[in-house]
Design an enzyme around this catalytic site. Structure first.
Site, short mmCIF file in Angstrom:
data_model
loop_
_atom_site.label_atom_id
_atom_site.label_comp_id
_atom_site.label_asym_id
_atom_site.label_seq_id
_atom_site.Cartn_x
_atom_site.Cartn_y
_atom_site.Cartn_z
CB THR A 39 -22.08 56.20 32.90
OG1 THR A 39 -21.03 55.64 32.10
CG2 THR A 39 -23.29 55.27 32.82
CG HIS A 47 -17.73 52.96 25.98
ND1 HIS A 47 -17.39 53.84 26.98
CD2 HIS A 47 -18.92 52.44 26.34
CE1 HIS A 47 -18.33 53.87 27.89
NE2 HIS A 47 -19.27 53.03 27.54
CE LYS A 81 -21.77 48.44 35.23
NZ LYS A 81 -20.37 48.84 35.19
NE ARG A 85 -24.43 51.10 35.26
CZ ARG A 85 -24.00 51.32 34.02
NH1 ARG A 85 -24.08 52.51 33.51
NH2 ARG A 85 -23.51 50.34 33.30
#
Length: 421
Positions: A39, A47, A81, A85
């Site tokens: 992204t 991460h 989320k 997105r």
């Protein structure tokens, strides 16, 4: 200590499909994978946990696969989320994939006996036609199972924003990744954060239906503070693993400032600090304030930025305590003094010689030349943290602390930068 024992003492096992079966499987070298969606053109602190998890498995003799989601990145994972997105262009995704692929090589060994592999799921997904995917994969996916996943349910229950068919399909794509890697690379286990449990178990179920194989899944807790907030955010935005986005100094300082309530957890999750040293640090947490944070910052910065990045961060940290300023780049210097006022002059001014009195006035450290003179004569003016020798000092190119910056200080803490263009 086996890999499972290490993960247990570090608190890194949140969910596991069958701990006894996984423990037995890991008695012999096993191929494991974790996925990373592109992204952005850099990975961030969130991460780092799955990355270090792959690293721990490799050090224990297992073979990691780091999967960059060139295909799944086009869709966007709905897990965790609240809103859909924004989709990135194919060109931006391809650029991000290349950047992340390069970044991965700092964390995993791609040449050793247990060599890691880097794969991009776009390589096997781009040739799939829509009809073929529905026939070969979709028919093995019960919709009621998909609807039961928390990542789907939480979005469907919202009245202000539902779940598009595009995001609903994400689970199928990630599940098929696991099947593809199991079939073609003998991958037996998927790793991920606890918010990936639904996607991981979907892949395990698909592997059983399509391949008749027993696959395994293991998730780690998310990296959160003691009050439940996700770690990795600052007032200036995300903490990135790229030195261009977050300098080694900023990265180091982030961990120096971790709260006492969180430092031991973060140390277990992210650092390479061994068990015995961890226990010693834990026992001294109250008696040696700040020592745990310093050791944490040292370990994690070295993992992400190497020994040179760590040394640069430590030099930069010493500068704030009066250490001499040299061997720094503009980027490093400006990240250290990002809140310090700066003035810009022409480089020709420096080449011709700039009197220290004029420099102090130009930098805003003295309201007048007479005040600048008094500060210098009182010994309170410093050039790159070195005391100014006197009012006759002339600044030249040799006084630059980096490519284009001179750091001036008046008193103990009043800094200003002069930039020369």
């Amino acid at each position: 200590m086996s890999i499972i024992q290490e993960l247990q003492w570090r608190g890194l096992i949140h969910q596991c499909t069958d701990l006894d079966a996984v423990t037995k499987q890991l008695e012999s070298p096993t191929v494991v994978y974790a996925g990373f969606d592109p992204t952005a053109d850099s990975l961030h602190l969130g991460h780092l946990l799955p990355l270090t998890l792959l690293r721990r498995f490799q050090r224990a003799g297992h073979k990691p696969i780091a999967l960059v989601g060139g295909a799944t990145g086009m869709i966007g994972d709905p897990s965790g989320k609240s809103d859909e997105r924004n989709l990135l262009s194919k060109e931006q995704l391809a650029s991000n994939v290349d950047a992340i692929r390069s970044q991965m090589t700092k964390f995993l060994d791609f040449d050793g006996e247990s060599s890691a592999r880097l794969v991009n799921n776009f390589d096997w997904m781009h040739s799939f036609s829509y009809l073929d995917f529905l026939r070969d994969v979709g028919k093995n996916f019960p919709v009621n199972v998909m609807l039961s996943k928390d990542s789907v349910k939480s979005r469907l229950e919202r009245t202000d924003s539902g779940l598009s068919y595009t995001e609903f399909s994400y689970m199928l794509l990630q599940a098929y990744d696991f099947v593809y890697l199991a079939k073609n690379m003998d991958c037996r286990m998927q790793l991920g954060g606890s918010d990936q449990w639904g996607n991981i178990t979907a892949g395990i179920d698909l592997g059983r239906r399509m391949l008749g194989k027993q696959l395994f899944g293991l998730t780690n807790p998310l990296l959160t503070t003691s009050d439940g907030r996700k770690m990795g955010k600052t007032e200036r935005g995300a903490v990135w693993l790229s030195a261009e986005r977050t300098s080694p100094y900023e990265f180091y300082q982030y961990f120096i400032n971790v709260a006492d309530a969180d430092v031991l957890t973060v140390m277990r999750f992210l650092s390479d600090i061994p068990h015995e040293e961890y226990l010693q640090i834990e026992s001294e947490l109250a008696s040696k304030p700040g020592e745990a944070q310093r050791r944490l910052a040292q370990s994690v910065t070295q993992i992400v930025h190497g020994i040179e990045g760590l040394e640069s961060a430590q030099r930069a940290s010493q500068i704030l305590f009066g250490g001499e300023i040299d061997r720094l780049s503009d980027h490093e210097l400006l990240s250290i003094f990002q809140d310090v006022p700066s003035s810009t002059l022409q480089k020709a001014t420096l080449a011709a010689g700039l009197g220290i009195i004029d420099a102090l006035v130009a930098a805003g450290l003295a309201p007048s030349k007479s005040e600048a003179r008094r500060s210098i004569e009182g010994g309170g003016v410093y050039i790159n943290n070195r005391r100014c020798p006197g009012i006759d000092k002339t600044l030249g190119v040799d006084d630059l602390a980096s490519e284009s910056v001179i750091v001036l200080r008046s008193g103990k803490k009043k800094y200003a930068l002069l930039r020369f263009e």
